[in-house]
Design an enzyme around this catalytic site. Structure first.
Site, mmCIF file in Angstrom:
data_model
loop_
_atom_site.group_PDB
_atom_site.id
_atom_site.type_symbol
_atom_site.label_atom_id
_atom_site.label_comp_id
_atom_site.label_asym_id
_atom_site.label_seq_id
_atom_site.Cartn_x
_atom_site.Cartn_y
_atom_site.Cartn_z
ATOM 1 N N ARG A 21 69.267 59.373 24.323
ATOM 2 C CA ARG A 21 70.077 60.533 24.729
ATOM 3 C C ARG A 21 71.196 60.037 25.621
ATOM 4 O O ARG A 21 70.930 59.456 26.687
ATOM 5 C CB ARG A 21 69.224 61.542 25.493
ATOM 6 C CG ARG A 21 67.940 61.940 24.755
ATOM 7 C CD ARG A 21 68.170 63.150 23.891
ATOM 8 N NE ARG A 21 67.089 63.371 22.956
ATOM 9 C CZ ARG A 21 66.355 64.477 22.895
ATOM 10 N NH1 ARG A 21 66.566 65.450 23.747
ATOM 11 N NH2 ARG A 21 65.424 64.616 21.975
ATOM 12 N N GLU A 56 73.143 61.691 27.452
ATOM 13 C CA GLU A 56 73.484 62.640 28.515
ATOM 14 C C GLU A 56 73.607 61.911 29.851
ATOM 15 O O GLU A 56 72.818 61.031 30.154
ATOM 16 C CB GLU A 56 72.416 63.738 28.604
ATOM 17 C CG GLU A 56 72.388 64.612 27.359
ATOM 18 C CD GLU A 56 70.976 64.974 26.917
ATOM 19 O OE1 GLU A 56 70.008 64.644 27.635
ATOM 20 O OE2 GLU A 56 70.847 65.578 25.830
ATOM 21 N N ARG A 78 63.642 63.349 35.880
ATOM 22 C CA ARG A 78 62.848 63.524 34.666
ATOM 23 C C ARG A 78 63.612 63.204 33.384
ATOM 24 O O ARG A 78 63.129 63.488 32.279
ATOM 25 C CB ARG A 78 62.276 64.939 34.617
ATOM 26 C CG ARG A 78 63.303 66.026 34.546
ATOM 27 C CD ARG A 78 62.639 67.398 34.513
ATOM 28 N NE ARG A 78 63.510 68.360 33.891
ATOM 29 C CZ ARG A 78 64.626 68.832 34.442
ATOM 30 N NH1 ARG A 78 65.003 68.415 35.645
ATOM 31 N NH2 ARG A 78 65.364 69.708 33.798
ATOM 32 N N HIS A 79 64.805 62.632 33.505
ATOM 33 C CA HIS A 79 65.575 62.247 32.321
ATOM 34 C C HIS A 79 65.811 60.740 32.278
ATOM 35 O O HIS A 79 66.154 60.133 33.276
ATOM 36 C CB HIS A 79 66.943 62.930 32.314
ATOM 37 C CG HIS A 79 66.880 64.384 31.969
ATOM 38 N ND1 HIS A 79 66.878 65.365 32.934
ATOM 39 C CD2 HIS A 79 66.803 65.019 30.768
ATOM 40 C CE1 HIS A 79 66.810 66.546 32.339
ATOM 41 N NE2 HIS A 79 66.757 66.371 31.032
ATOM 42 N N GLU A 111 59.574 70.749 31.578
ATOM 43 C CA GLU A 111 59.293 70.870 30.140
ATOM 44 C C GLU A 111 58.660 69.586 29.628
ATOM 45 O O GLU A 111 59.127 68.495 29.923
ATOM 46 C CB GLU A 111 60.620 71.125 29.402
ATOM 47 C CG GLU A 111 60.450 71.151 27.898
ATOM 48 C CD GLU A 111 61.787 71.102 27.147
ATOM 49 O OE1 GLU A 111 62.749 71.769 27.573
ATOM 50 O OE2 GLU A 111 61.848 70.385 26.134
ATOM 51 N N SER A 121 58.981 70.448 22.985
ATOM 52 C CA SER A 121 59.612 71.543 22.247
ATOM 53 C C SER A 121 59.149 71.462 20.813
ATOM 54 O O SER A 121 58.980 70.364 20.278
ATOM 55 C CB SER A 121 61.136 71.413 22.274
ATOM 56 O OG SER A 121 61.633 71.737 23.542
ATOM 57 N N ARG A 162 57.128 61.934 30.299
ATOM 58 C CA ARG A 162 56.900 63.177 31.043
ATOM 59 C C ARG A 162 55.422 63.554 31.048
ATOM 60 O O ARG A 162 54.897 64.078 32.021
ATOM 61 C CB ARG A 162 57.727 64.313 30.438
ATOM 62 C CG ARG A 162 59.198 64.132 30.729
ATOM 63 C CD ARG A 162 59.924 65.431 30.586
ATOM 64 N NE ARG A 162 61.362 65.207 30.652
ATOM 65 C CZ ARG A 162 62.253 66.142 30.388
ATOM 66 N NH1 ARG A 162 61.846 67.357 30.025
ATOM 67 N NH2 ARG A 162 63.535 65.875 30.478
HETATM 68 P P1 ATP Z 1 65.346 68.932 28.795
HETATM 69 O O1 ATP Z 1 65.851 70.318 28.541
HETATM 70 O O2 ATP Z 1 64.240 68.874 29.807
HETATM 71 O O3 ATP Z 1 66.443 67.951 29.053
HETATM 72 P P2 ATP Z 1 65.246 68.774 25.940
HETATM 73 O O4 ATP Z 1 64.940 70.193 25.606
HETATM 74 O O5 ATP Z 1 66.651 68.302 25.836
HETATM 75 O O6 ATP Z 1 64.674 68.438 27.413
HETATM 76 P P3 ATP Z 1 63.964 67.997 23.518
HETATM 77 O O7 ATP Z 1 65.160 67.666 22.701
HETATM 78 O O8 ATP Z 1 63.338 69.320 23.333
HETATM 79 O O9 ATP Z 1 64.332 67.805 25.059
HETATM 80 O O10 ATP Z 1 62.908 66.810 23.354
HETATM 81 C C1 ATP Z 1 61.499 67.009 23.286
HETATM 82 C C2 ATP Z 1 60.806 66.362 24.469
HETATM 83 O O11 ATP Z 1 61.207 64.990 24.615
HETATM 84 C C3 ATP Z 1 61.167 66.985 25.809
HETATM 85 O O12 ATP Z 1 60.395 68.137 26.051
HETATM 86 C C4 ATP Z 1 60.841 65.858 26.765
HETATM 87 O O13 ATP Z 1 59.447 65.764 27.024
HETATM 88 C C5 ATP Z 1 61.263 64.626 25.982
HETATM 89 N N1 ATP Z 1 62.624 64.263 26.350
HETATM 90 C C6 ATP Z 1 63.762 64.731 25.817
HETATM 91 N N2 ATP Z 1 64.842 64.197 26.410
HETATM 92 C C7 ATP Z 1 64.369 63.353 27.346
HETATM 93 C C8 ATP Z 1 65.002 62.502 28.299
HETATM 94 N N3 ATP Z 1 66.338 62.410 28.385
HETATM 95 N N4 ATP Z 1 64.203 61.778 29.119
HETATM 96 C C9 ATP Z 1 62.864 61.856 29.027
HETATM 97 N N5 ATP Z 1 62.213 62.647 28.161
HETATM 98 C C10 ATP Z 1 62.955 63.392 27.321
HETATM 99 MG MG MG Z 2 63.387 70.990 24.569
#
Ligand code: ATP
Ligand code: MG
Length: 443
Positions: free
Chosen positions: A219, A221, A227-228, A366, A369, A417
């Site tokens: 990612r 971002e 937590r990211h 979270e 998803s 997480r």
């Molecule tokens: P958030 O809103 O908390 O940034 P997300 O909704 O973008 O998460 P999803 O695309 O739904 O994340 O990814 C499914 C799962 O993968 C997330 O619930 C999380 O546990 C994990 N995850 C996603 N992005 C990250 C990240 N940048 N770092 C760590 N774990 C991640």
């Molecule tokens: Mg999500």
């Protein structure tokens, strides 16, 4: 010298009574040297624990005593000797050495303290992760992570899931192009994949029926939160002839099973971390998105941080509310507005404004998803367009829907997480060996 002779046992494998007066060879790192004049103690540490090596001056070969006294902390040694039960020593025995082989001397001073007396900053620890891992507390986290992944594999395998892998170098974004790392692929632009989503769905058309993947997601971002990560490990499943409720049931049962397995198989590691786990109660509470919003609105109005998702503060408010009401940390948020969930989540037939999508939450954040997916190609094209994306870029994916795609559902849960929420660790970087974040690209 054969390397096989360098070690016969781990420190934890010595039963002092059974091996009393017998010869063993231990290998590891010099944890500590205490020279008290008439007697010298060397504490040897390996992955499993510590052993005390005792050299009594009068009874020890002077050359070996000299070697022992000069040992530099954290050097690597192999020590052959006799086991003597000793109730005052760690593990109830001491090793009376016959030979000390210095295999590799450590420089000093060390980049950081390994005794746990001084707690180093996270950045210092990550810069010298190899030394940080010599602390039992750090190793404990990665042993627990291993148990978590072992439990995942065994749980899903028992339920008929096949482990698959999808490419990490891809031509198209999974959900639009904003958060991807571009790379050069020969003479073309490619990306590091942000999720195995599209590929695991294609496998449903292939008839694999139930698949899972444990692999990296990328990612791009720029967030700098606790937590990211920019490279994380995702545990993903996809299952045919299932709806969102079916896969939520798999998810909550898997989480409970993981807790049970960690409690059963990693009690020593949990003790090092001072973590006391409680297996979450099944089934997890299911709040609708509207109910979740109501909880937030009832509690405050100025702290909200509405993005295109539930804001961090909102997640906290709901998490605390659920914990207070139920004593449980895990819950689902279901029935999300179609607009704010990805195009592949299927809307309810009777109310297309809501989707069969869910998030699985921990009190603090979270975790996962998921959704039942759109399986009808025309609807999928419409959903892709309505999110401002070009269906042409998704042709490789759409093709799999035109020749017999079963209805299906799935989820992704972040491994880091999951581990951090389980252990009460508050920075995600602590549960990754070599984290990748906005600033960190090495080691
Ligand atoms: P958030 O809103 O908390 O940034 P997300 O909704 O973008 O998460 P999803 O695309 O739904 O994340 O990814 C499914 C799962 O993968 C997330 O619930 C999380 O546990 C994990 N995850 C996603 N992005 C990250 C990240 N940048 N770092 C760590 N774990 C991640
Ligand atoms: Mg999500």
């Amino acid at each position: 010298m054969s390397l096989a002779n360098l070690r016969t046992h781990y420190t934890s494998q010595i039963d002092p009574q059974q091996l009393s007066d017998q010869k063993v060879t231990l290998a590891g790192w010099v944890h500590e040297v205490r020279d008290l004049g008439g007697i010298c103690f060397v504490v040897l540490r390996d992955r499993e624990g510590r052993a005390q090596v005792t050299l009594v001056k009068k009874k020890t070969d002077p050359e070996m005593l000299d070697t022992a006294r000069k040992l530099v902390r954290e050097s690597v040694v192999s020590i052959r000797g006799m086991i003597k039960p000793e109730s005052k020593a760690p593990n109830g025995y001491e090793l009376i050495p016959e030979e000390i082989i210095l295999l590799n001397e450590a420089q000093s001073p060390l980049p950081m303290d390994t005794t746990g007396k001084v707690e180093a900053e996270l950045d210092t620890r990550l810069d010298s992760r190899f030394i940080d891992l010599r602390r039992e507390r750090t190793t404990a986290i990665f042993r627990i992570r291993h148990e978590v992944l072992r439990a995942v594999r065994s749980f899903l395998t028992d339920r008929g899931f096949i482990e698959t892998s999808s490419p990490k170098v891809v031509a198209t974004a999974t959900e639009g192009g904003t958060s991807l790392f571009p790379i050069t692929y020969f003479d073309r632009e490619a990306f590091l994949n942000q999720s195995p989503q599209l590929f695991k769905q294609i496998l449903m058309s292939g008839g694999l029926d139930r698949v899972f993947e444990i692999g990296p997601i990328f990612r791009a971002e720029e967030h700098d939160t606790r937590r990211h990560l920019n490279e994380a490990t995702s545990i993903d499943i996809e299952a045919s002839f299932c709806d969102h409720f079916d896969v939520m049931e798999i998810l909550e049962n898997m989480v409970a099973y993981i807790y049970e397995q960690v409690i059963e198989n990693a009690s020593t590691s949990l003790a090092f971390l001072g973590a006391e786990l409680k297996v979450p109660k099944l089934p997890f509470l299911k709040l609708t998105y509207d109910e979740a919003i109501e909880i937030v609105n009832a509690s405050s109005d100025e702290m909200l941080n509405w993005g295109d998702d539930l804001g961090t503060m909102a997640e906290h408010i709901i998490g605390e509310h659920v914990y207070k009401e139920t004593g449980e940390s895990h819950y689902f948020i279901i029935d999300w507005p179609t607009e704010i969930k990805p195009f592949y989540a299927i809307p309810y037939e009777e109310n297309p404004l809501l989707s069969k999508a869910f998030d699985m939450m921990h009190r603090t954040m979270e975790l996962s998803s998921g959704a039942q997916r759109v399986h009808v190609p025309e609807m999928l094209i419409g959903r892709i367009e309505s999110q401002g994306l070009d269906p042409e870029g998704f042709e490789f994916y759409l093709k799999a829907f035109r020749y017999g795609m079963p209805p299906h559902a799935g989820w992704g849960i972040g491994c880091e997480r999951l581990v951090m929420s389980m252990l009460g660790v508050d920075n995600i970087r602590d549960v990754v060996l070599f984290p990748r974040d906005r600033r960190r690209l090495s080691p």
